[in-house]
Design a protein around this motif. Structure first.
Motif, mmCIF file in Angstrom:
data_model
loop_
_atom_site.group_PDB
_atom_site.id
_atom_site.type_symbol
_atom_site.label_atom_id
_atom_site.label_comp_id
_atom_site.label_asym_id
_atom_site.label_seq_id
_atom_site.Cartn_x
_atom_site.Cartn_y
_atom_site.Cartn_z
ATOM 1 N N PHE A 1 0.837 -1.204 0.000
ATOM 2 C CA PHE A 1 0.000 0.000 0.000
ATOM 3 C C PHE A 1 0.870 1.251 0.000
ATOM 4 C CE2 PHE A 1 -2.219 3.333 2.344
ATOM 5 C CZ PHE A 1 -3.399 3.430 1.617
ATOM 6 N N CYS A 2 1.981 1.220 0.754
ATOM 7 C CA CYS A 2 2.882 2.376 0.775
ATOM 8 C C CYS A 2 3.512 2.625 -0.602
ATOM 9 C CB CYS A 2 3.985 2.163 1.815
ATOM 10 S SG CYS A 2 3.400 2.127 3.527
ATOM 11 N N TYR A 3 3.752 1.571 -1.359
ATOM 12 C CA TYR A 3 4.336 1.713 -2.686
ATOM 13 C C TYR A 3 3.286 2.049 -3.754
ATOM 14 C CZ TYR A 3 9.019 0.104 -1.494
ATOM 15 O OH TYR A 3 10.299 0.009 -0.980
ATOM 16 N N GLY A 4 2.027 2.170 -3.356
ATOM 17 C CA GLY A 4 0.988 2.528 -4.308
ATOM 18 C C GLY A 4 0.368 1.355 -5.025
ATOM 19 N N VAL A 5 0.681 0.125 -4.598
ATOM 20 C CA VAL A 5 0.097 -1.059 -5.219
ATOM 21 C C VAL A 5 -1.341 -1.220 -4.707
ATOM 22 C CG1 VAL A 5 0.289 -3.553 -5.497
ATOM 23 C CG2 VAL A 5 2.340 -2.140 -5.411
ATOM 24 N N LYS A 6 -2.272 -1.520 -5.598
ATOM 25 C CA LYS A 6 -3.657 -1.691 -5.207
ATOM 26 C C LYS A 6 -3.805 -2.977 -4.384
ATOM 27 C CE LYS A 6 -8.344 -2.142 -7.014
ATOM 28 N NZ LYS A 6 -9.196 -2.230 -8.224
#
Length: 627
Positions: A107-112
């Motif tokens: 989530f921190c890396y922007g992955v859904k």
């Protein structure tokens, strides 16, 4: 970032972005090689920990003053200084373990990320642990998981159960955040709003009897859904399950629903309740210990509805008997067993003979089956019936009478089963046989069968005990087949045989008298009908009618001859009885006569076909007890 592709290598987790990782985070036995910027942009806690380590490293570098004499060891420490530039963080007791942290890192890396009922609570706790609130970063993990819990989980009873199950490994944080309590309240509320009419039996050892439901029937589809969320309750720990039951009671949830929850949960964790499935459910990870089973059993029994529920049936009663057998095996408390016996007594008419055959688990009992237990259950049934009869004398009187007749037939079958036990005392058999009121049996054939089996299995009992055992029979309630068998039964005492013969003759006379009356009426009717047909159909029909009447008259003459023969036999019997009355064994006249010797409670009378009625002067028996 979408371009980043995380991968796991053994016990290490790498995020491949083309850039070397600059932070290592250890969670349980997993090492995560990550980057500072995406973590610090979402997590306030990780930002603080990374900043603290960077400040410490800068302080150590500043404090390290290099002198010329140290030039020779600088090259040796260059590699160690490069390692110090990479942050190393350990997160102990991380909620949800390494799997939960991996999802939070994505989530921190922007992955859904895909939220579900099973990972929503761990991710909510992870967000709280990492301080991923909206005040620090917009649309952060805490708000995302809270929104999912409110809009998806708590509005569905199955999702609420699964989320509550996942909270067991997140304590005490799940309690602090109120996730567990919200799930318990949501389940209880949804259960209270459900339709009790859809919550019916049969309930078996799982959902196998609902697998072949017809999808075209919406009622069966709803029943299948209901059964599936009941099965999900089996994944809850006993602590959460007890909280759920208490919450249901606080909301006045219907007794059928509470009873169904208890039965599904007990079937999953207490092996041996059902005689058809001695092994625990395959979905359960392990069999609980004996103490855990005893605690669970007492919890189940103490929370069963005290009153008889609408859903109670043969399968529910069979389950209660299974609980009772298990309570004896696990040595549950006496109060627990008595509560269960009272519950069974309210619906004893739904039981089967196999249910009543409870083995004697105590070495103090000499009999093969626990007769005391069945006698107590029968007493509770009769007490409940008397109370209901006093409350509403007219309403449901037919239903109560039918229930009493079913219990009478059940007890007769039970007596026949236990009568072959050589250790069964005559007084125990007698007490159970007379426990039911007279109107519980339409015929005494079943009771006679039990008496015959008992006398056959106990040939050593005294004549007095044999007469007492036979005294439970009402000869007027024996059918002709039973009377015929009893008249030839050498195991019965003489007194019982004489009573049977008398009432057999009485029943035979009534049957013959009824046949004669019907035949006379039929003859008159036939004469009228044949006369009408003769006028219409001619001489041929008249001759046929005359022949039929002649055959009928011959049959009637034969019947009258048989009646006269029976009257002569009765006269002969009367003379023999008068002789016994007039003379005792030693030739003198006894005060009580033949009836005093054999204890007969009727006056002898001779059947006479010329008498219109037969007066029954026998007084009611005194050995029956009315409950």
């Amino acid at each position: 970032m979408a371009a980043e592709k995380p991968s796991s290598k053994g016990q290490a987790w790498f995020c491949t972005t083309g850039l070397p990782s600059d932070v290592i985070i250890e969670v349980d036995d997993m090492t995560f090689h990550l980057h500072k910027f995406p973590l610090m942009s979402k997590s306030k806690k990780l930002h603080e920990l990374i900043t603290e380590q960077e400040n410490n490293q800068e302080t150590r570098r500043t404090a390290r003053i290099r002198t010329p004499s140290e030039n020779d060891i600088v090259e040796e420490n260059e590699e160690e200084e490069d390692d110090e530039e990479q942050c190393h963080i350990t997160l102990p007791d991380f909620p949800g373990g390494s799997e939960s942290f991996e999802t939070a890192a994505k989530f921190c890396y922007g992955v859904k990320i895909d939220l579900s009922a099973t990972n929503a609570a761990p991710l909510r706790c992870a967000g709280e642990y990492l301080q991923m609130m909206d005040e620090y970063s917009e649309d952060n993990l805490i708000s995302k998981t809270e929104r999912f819990l409110s809009q998806s989980v708590l509005k569905n009873i199955k999702n609420s159960i699964r989320t509550l199950t996942s909270c067991e490994g997140l304590l005490p944080m799940a309690e602090t955040l109120g996730i567990a309590q919200r799930c318990v309240e949501a389940i209880a509320t949804r259960a209270a709003a459900s339709d009790p009419s859809l919550f019916g039996w049969p309930v078996k050892d799982g959902a196998e009897n609902y697998r072949n439901v017809d999808d075209a029937n919406p009622r069966k589809k709803r029943s299948n859904v209901r059964d599936s969320w009941l099965d999900d309750l089996g994944f809850l720990s006993l602590t959460f399950f007890k909280r759920l039951i208490f919450a249901m009671k606080a909301l006045n949830v219907s007794g059928e629903i509470i009873e169904g929850c208890l039965i599904h949960y007990a079937n999953k964790y207490i092996p041996g309740i059902s005689r058809t499935a001695r092994k625990p459910s395959s979905s359960s990870s392990s069999v609980p210990t004996e103490n855990d089973q005893r605690e669970l059993l007492e919890t189940i029994i103490s929370n069963l509805p005290k009153e008889k529920t609408l859903s109670s049936g043969s399968n529910a009663t069979r389950f209660l008997f299974g609980l009772l057998r298990t309570a004896y095996i696990l040595n549950a408390s006496e109060g627990c067993r008595l509560t269960l016996e009272k519950k069974i007594g309210l619906q004893l008419e739904e039981a089967t003979l196999d249910d009543l055959l409870i083995p004697s688990y105590s070495y103090l009992n000499e009999t093969l089956y626990d007769v005391d237990c069945v006698e107590r259950i029968l007493g509770y049934f009769l007490e409940a019936r008397s109370a209901n009869r006093l409350e509403d004398e007219d309403e449901n009187s037919n239903a109560r009478s039918a229930a009493l007749m079913l219990v009478g037939k059940l007890i007769d079958g039970y007596l026949s089963e236990i009568a072959s036990d050589a250790n069964l005392k005559p007084e125990r058999f007698y007490d159970l046989a007379v426990a039911l009121p007279d109107n519980a049996r339409l015929f005494d054939d079943g009771l006679y069968r039990a008496v015959d089996v008992f006398l056959k299995a106990h040939p050593w009992i005294s004549e007095e005990e044999r007469e007492k055992i036979c005294g439970v029979l009402d000869c007027q309630k024996l059918t002709l087949e039973a009377c015929t068998h009893a008249a030839q039964n050498e195991r019965l005492p003489l007194r019982a045989v004489v009573q049977v013969l008398f009432f057999e003759q009485l029943q035979l006379r009534h049957a013959i008298a009824g046949t004669l009356i019907a035949a006379d009426a039929g003859e008159a009717s036939d004469d009228e009908n044949e006369a009408a047909r003769a006028v219409a159909e001619g001489n041929s029909t008249w001759r046929s009618a005359v022949r039929e009447n002649q055959v009928l008259r011959i049959d009637m003459d034969t019947m009258r001859t048989r009646v006269h023969e029976l009257e002569r036999e009765c006269t002969t019997m009367k003379k023999a009885i008068d002789k016994i009355d007039k003379s005792g064994p030693r030739g003198h006249v006894e005060k009580s006569g033949w009836r005093g010797k054999f204890g007969c409670k009727f006056k002898t009378q001779v059947c006479d076909s010329h008498e219109p009625t037969v007066v029954d002067t026998r007084k009611p028996r005194g050995h029956r007890r009315e409950h």
